[in-house]
Scaffold this motif. Structure first.
Motif, PDB file in Angstrom:
ATOM      1  N   TYR A 130       7.204 -10.408   5.842  1.00 54.93           N
ATOM      2  CA  TYR A 130       7.936 -10.594   7.106  1.00 54.93           C
ATOM      3  C   TYR A 130       8.409  -9.270   7.702  1.00 54.93           C
ATOM      4  N   ARG A 131       8.415  -8.211   6.891  1.00 52.48           N
ATOM      5  CA  ARG A 131       8.870  -6.924   7.427  1.00 52.48           C
ATOM      6  C   ARG A 131       7.774  -6.331   8.314  1.00 52.48           C
ATOM      7  N   ASP A 132       8.184  -5.426   9.221  1.00 59.34           N
ATOM      8  CA  ASP A 132       7.219  -4.851  10.167  1.00 59.34           C
ATOM      9  C   ASP A 132       6.059  -4.171   9.442  1.00 59.34           C
ATOM     10  N   ALA A 141       4.972  -4.748   6.475  1.00 69.02           N
ATOM     11  CA  ALA A 141       4.163  -5.752   5.771  1.00 69.02           C
ATOM     12  C   ALA A 141       3.200  -6.413   6.758  1.00 69.02           C
ATOM     13  N   LYS A 142       3.703  -6.678   7.966  1.00 67.15           N
ATOM     14  CA  LYS A 142       2.851  -7.297   8.991  1.00 67.15           C
ATOM     15  C   LYS A 142       1.672  -6.389   9.346  1.00 67.15           C
ATOM     16  N   GLU A 143       1.953  -5.092   9.332  1.00 73.99           N
ATOM     17  CA  GLU A 143       0.905  -4.101   9.629  1.00 73.99           C
ATOM     18  C   GLU A 143      -0.183  -4.151   8.542  1.00 73.99           C
ATOM     19  N   VAL A 144       0.245  -4.240   7.279  1.00 75.53           N
ATOM     20  CA  VAL A 144      -0.726  -4.335   6.175  1.00 75.53           C
ATOM     21  C   VAL A 144      -1.533  -5.622   6.316  1.00 75.53           C
ATOM     22  N   ILE A 145      -0.844  -6.724   6.659  1.00 73.77           N
ATOM     23  CA  ILE A 145      -1.525  -8.019   6.815  1.00 73.77           C
ATOM     24  C   ILE A 145      -2.600  -7.915   7.909  1.00 73.77           C
ATOM     25  N   ARG A 146      -2.233  -7.276   9.019  1.00 73.29           N
ATOM     26  CA  ARG A 146      -3.205  -7.078  10.117  1.00 73.29           C
ATOM     27  C   ARG A 146      -4.427  -6.301   9.623  1.00 73.29           C
ATOM     28  N   ASN A 147      -4.145  -5.236   8.831  1.00 80.89           N
ATOM     29  CA  ASN A 147      -5.242  -4.392   8.332  1.00 80.89           C
ATOM     30  C   ASN A 147      -6.183  -5.168   7.412  1.00 80.89           C
ATOM     31  N   LEU A 148      -5.618  -6.101   6.632  1.00 80.05           N
ATOM     32  CA  LEU A 148      -6.428  -6.847   5.659  1.00 80.05           C
ATOM     33  C   LEU A 148      -7.252  -7.941   6.308  1.00 80.05           C
ATOM     34  N   SER A 149      -6.765  -8.429   7.440  1.00 78.23           N
ATOM     35  CA  SER A 149      -7.366  -9.641   8.031  1.00 78.23           C
ATOM     36  C   SER A 149      -8.845  -9.452   8.384  1.00 78.23           C
ATOM     37  N   SER A 150      -9.265  -8.191   8.517  1.00 82.67           N
ATOM     38  CA  SER A 150     -10.671  -7.963   8.899  1.00 82.67           C
ATOM     39  C   SER A 150     -11.582  -7.758   7.684  1.00 82.67           C
ATOM     40  N   PHE A 183      -5.808 -21.394  -3.210  1.00 86.31           N
ATOM     41  CA  PHE A 183      -5.838 -19.935  -3.079  1.00 86.31           C
ATOM     42  C   PHE A 183      -6.172 -19.288  -4.432  1.00 86.31           C
ATOM     43  N   ASP A 184      -6.994 -18.255  -4.388  1.00 85.88           N
ATOM     44  CA  ASP A 184      -7.273 -17.489  -5.612  1.00 85.88           C
ATOM     45  C   ASP A 184      -6.116 -16.542  -5.899  1.00 85.88           C
ATOM     46  N   VAL A 185      -5.602 -15.961  -4.832  1.00 81.26           N
ATOM     47  CA  VAL A 185      -4.554 -14.946  -4.972  1.00 81.26           C
ATOM     48  C   VAL A 185      -3.491 -15.158  -3.901  1.00 81.26           C
ATOM     49  N   ILE A 186      -2.234 -15.003  -4.309  1.00 83.64           N
ATOM     50  CA  ILE A 186      -1.144 -14.978  -3.316  1.00 83.64           C
ATOM     51  C   ILE A 186      -0.536 -13.574  -3.392  1.00 83.64           C
ATOM     52  N   LEU A 187      -0.523 -12.946  -2.240  1.00 87.46           N
ATOM     53  CA  LEU A 187      -0.039 -11.560  -2.198  1.00 87.46           C
ATOM     54  C   LEU A 187       1.327 -11.516  -1.511  1.00 87.46           C
ATOM     55  N   PHE A 188       2.295 -10.887  -2.155  1.00 88.19           N
ATOM     56  CA  PHE A 188       3.643 -10.763  -1.585  1.00 88.19           C
ATOM     57  C   PHE A 188       3.892  -9.291  -1.241  1.00 88.19           C
ATOM     58  N   ILE A 189       4.151  -9.043   0.048  1.00 87.35           N
ATOM     59  CA  ILE A 189       4.379  -7.655   0.484  1.00 87.35           C
ATOM     60  C   ILE A 189       5.823  -7.519   0.974  1.00 87.35           C
ATOM     61  N   GLY A 190       6.610  -6.740   0.248  1.00 82.28           N
ATOM     62  CA  GLY A 190       8.004  -6.512   0.634  1.00 82.28           C
ATOM     63  C   GLY A 190       8.795  -7.804   0.726  1.00 82.28           C
ATOM     64  N   TRP A 191       8.525  -8.737  -0.169  1.00 84.77           N
ATOM     65  CA  TRP A 191       9.132 -10.076  -0.140  1.00 84.77           C
ATOM     66  C   TRP A 191      10.458 -10.052  -0.898  1.00 84.77           C
ATOM     67  N   SER A 192      11.550 -10.532  -0.287  1.00 85.97           N
ATOM     68  CA  SER A 192      12.874 -10.402  -0.911  1.00 85.97           C
ATOM     69  C   SER A 192      13.312 -11.626  -1.707  1.00 85.97           C
ATOM     70  N   ASP A 208      12.163  10.643   8.160  1.00 86.52           N
ATOM     71  CA  ASP A 208      12.765   9.322   8.362  1.00 86.52           C
ATOM     72  C   ASP A 208      11.947   8.245   7.670  1.00 86.52           C
ATOM     73  N   MET A 209      12.512   7.050   7.621  1.00 90.53           N
ATOM     74  CA  MET A 209      11.853   5.957   6.905  1.00 90.53           C
ATOM     75  C   MET A 209      10.587   5.480   7.611  1.00 90.53           C
ATOM     76  N   ASN A 210      10.538   5.634   8.932  1.00 87.34           N
ATOM     77  CA  ASN A 210       9.325   5.205   9.627  1.00 87.34           C
ATOM     78  C   ASN A 210       8.105   5.977   9.162  1.00 87.34           C
ATOM     79  N   SER A 211       8.277   7.297   8.960  1.00 85.80           N
ATOM     80  CA  SER A 211       7.130   8.098   8.522  1.00 85.80           C
ATOM     81  C   SER A 211       6.730   7.694   7.101  1.00 85.80           C
ATOM     82  N   ILE A 212       7.700   7.316   6.278  1.00 80.19           N
ATOM     83  CA  ILE A 212       7.373   6.879   4.911  1.00 80.19           C
ATOM     84  C   ILE A 212       6.713   5.484   4.928  1.00 80.19           C
ATOM     85  N   PHE A 213       7.216   4.604   5.800  1.00 74.99           N
ATOM     86  CA  PHE A 213       6.581   3.281   5.926  1.00 74.99           C
ATOM     87  C   PHE A 213       5.103   3.422   6.305  1.00 74.99           C
TER      88      PHE A 213
END
Lengths: 224, 226
Positions: free
Chosen positions: B8-10, B12-21, B47-56, B125-130
């Motif tokens: 749900y984090r920004d 994480a959404k970016e990674v999800i977008r990258n994987l979708s293709s 599902f074979d795999v459930i992936l959790f990205i930055g999940w709290s 800053d954290m954006n560059s690390i993200f």
């Protein structure tokens, strides 16, 4: 009326755009340097408007054409340079933005305002960050110059009282803060110091053997 | 591969977008809310795999027992297991780290390791690390998907490494004593790892007023110049 507009910074050019179509102007030319200004036949012009101009304009200009500028302080206070920074550090949040008579006096330590005359003024809020203050000053400068042009040639010049205190212009070296000094300051003082040194000014910084830490953006919260 | 991605984090959404293709994924679904996850798994899924990205949220045992649940953790596991891994590493002076892909188990960040990729923790800053985490995570996950199911995991040695609790907002406070004792570089590290979207580093004076340090930069003094 014919005008020379002297200014080169990006925000000064926005102000130029905000006044160039005033109905009283028959001709307006843009000069980005002292040389370019004197390259015009200045006797043919009625007014020189300076914007963000921190250099002297010299007798060859000031003695030959009515010259005005804007200054963001309740003059005579803070008339020696870096007025925004000095006022914020002194805890001032509301000040004046004024049109002043831009003069030349090589014997005077003052910057540009030797006869202490102003014509128009508006309030200026110094409580935000530098981006907000500079954006606001573009708007107030456009308002002030348009007010001046509306009233021209019947300009009511007022003299501001003289103040003996000289508040020295800040230099980039003044942006260095001693750590001990920082610790002794209140949160509000630290906030004011670093916010008035946000870009485009030399950021406030502390230094030790490991390096220099520049404070580029700060925020403030008063105890509730 | 049938893949469900939870994030749900920004970043994480970016990674999800990258994987979708990724063409190796036959079924691709994503979820950004814990309630929706619980609803979905109230009945069996394929599902074979459930992936959790930055999940709290804690993932129910019935899900981790029945499906291969993997997570991404921005540290060189087993180092810096637990909460606030980026902040805890930066505050401890770490600049070269890893992004680890691991199996979610009952103990936090302690499951089998599948893959790791380099992660630089430098940046003002954290954006560059993200952005670096997004890049490393995408690389890792594409590599995992490409090699799945012919990929082996390895067990973490939990007698090594370190565990940290999640940081609290009040830990963003810098006292007079901290400012006095810390080097300028340590102050820089403290402030930069607490830039947005985290609770910004702040100094509170005797009256209770606070100044927040939102953006900083640093010029390191080389040993020759020191």
């Amino acid at each position: 009326m014919k005008i020379i507009f002297l200014g080169k910074r990006e925000w000064a050019l926005k102000i130029y755009e905000g006044i160039r179509n005033h109905s009283k102007i028959s001709k307006i030319v843009l000069a980005e340097s002292h040389e370019e200004t004197i390259s015009y036949n200045i006797q043919d012009y009625d007014l020189l408007i300076t914007c963000g101009w921190s250099e002297e304009i010299g007798a060859e200009i000031a003695d030959n054409i009515m010259s005005i500028g804007v200054h963001c302080a309740e003059l005579d206070r803070y008339s020696y340079g870096t007025p925004i920074q000095l006022q914020i550090i002194d805890g001032i949040t509301i000040t004046k933005h004024r049109i002043f008579h831009f003069t030349h006096d090589p014997e005077s330590p003052r910057a540009h305002t030797h006869n202490r005359l102003f014509s128009h003024e508006v309030d200026l809020d110094l409580s935000g960050n530098m981006t907000e203050i500079l954006r606001q000053m573009i708007s107030t400068s456009i308002v002030l110059f348009n007010q001046y042009l509306n009233d021209y040639p019947n300009i009511d010049w007022k003299e501001w009282p003289e103040e003996k205190i000289v508040r020295e212009k800040r230099t980039p070296r003044d942006s260095k803060i001693n750590k001990g000094e920082l610790i002794s300051m209140s949160a509000k003082e630290i906030y004011n110091l670093f916010r008035c040194l946000e870009a485009p000014y030399p950021n406030g910084y502390i230094e030790d053997d490991t390096g220099k830490l520049f404070f580029k953006k700060v925020g403030f919260e008063k105890k509730r | 591969m049938n893949l469900l991605v939870c994030g749900y984090r920004d970043w994480a959404k970016e990674v999800i977008r990258n994987l979708s293709s990724n063409e190796k994924i036959k079924v691709f679904e994503s979820i950004n809310d814990h309630k929706k996850l619980l609803e979905k798994f109230s009945k069996p899924q394929k599902f074979d795999v459930i992936l959790f990205i930055g999940w709290s949220w804690i993932i129910p045992k019935n899900i981790t027992d029945q499906y291969l649940c993997i997570g991404i953790h921005p540290s060189d596991l087993p180092d810096f297991r637990g909460g606030s891994p980026i902040q805890n590493q930066i505050i401890n002076g770490i600049t070269k780290s890893k992004v680890s892909l691991f199996t979610l188990a009952s103990k936090i960040d302690s499951g089998e390791i599948w893959l790791k990729d380099d992660l630089s923790l430098q940046g003002d800053d954290m954006n560059s690390i993200f952005n670096k985490i997004i890049k490393s995570s995408t690389n890792l996950l594409n590599d995992f998907i490409e090699r799945y199911p012919d990929i082996q995991s390895s067990t973490q040695n939990l007698t090594e490494g370190s565990y940290f609790k999640r940081r609290k907002p009040e830990q963003s406070k810098l006292t007079k004593n901290d400012l006095e004792k810390m080097s300028v570089k340590s102050i820089y590290n403290f402030i930069r790892c607490l830039t947005d979207p985290y609770p910004n580093a702040y100094f509170e004076d005797d009256k209770g007023d606070k100044v927040f340090f939102k953006e900083v930069s640093f010029i390191e003094k080389s040993k020759n110049n020191a």
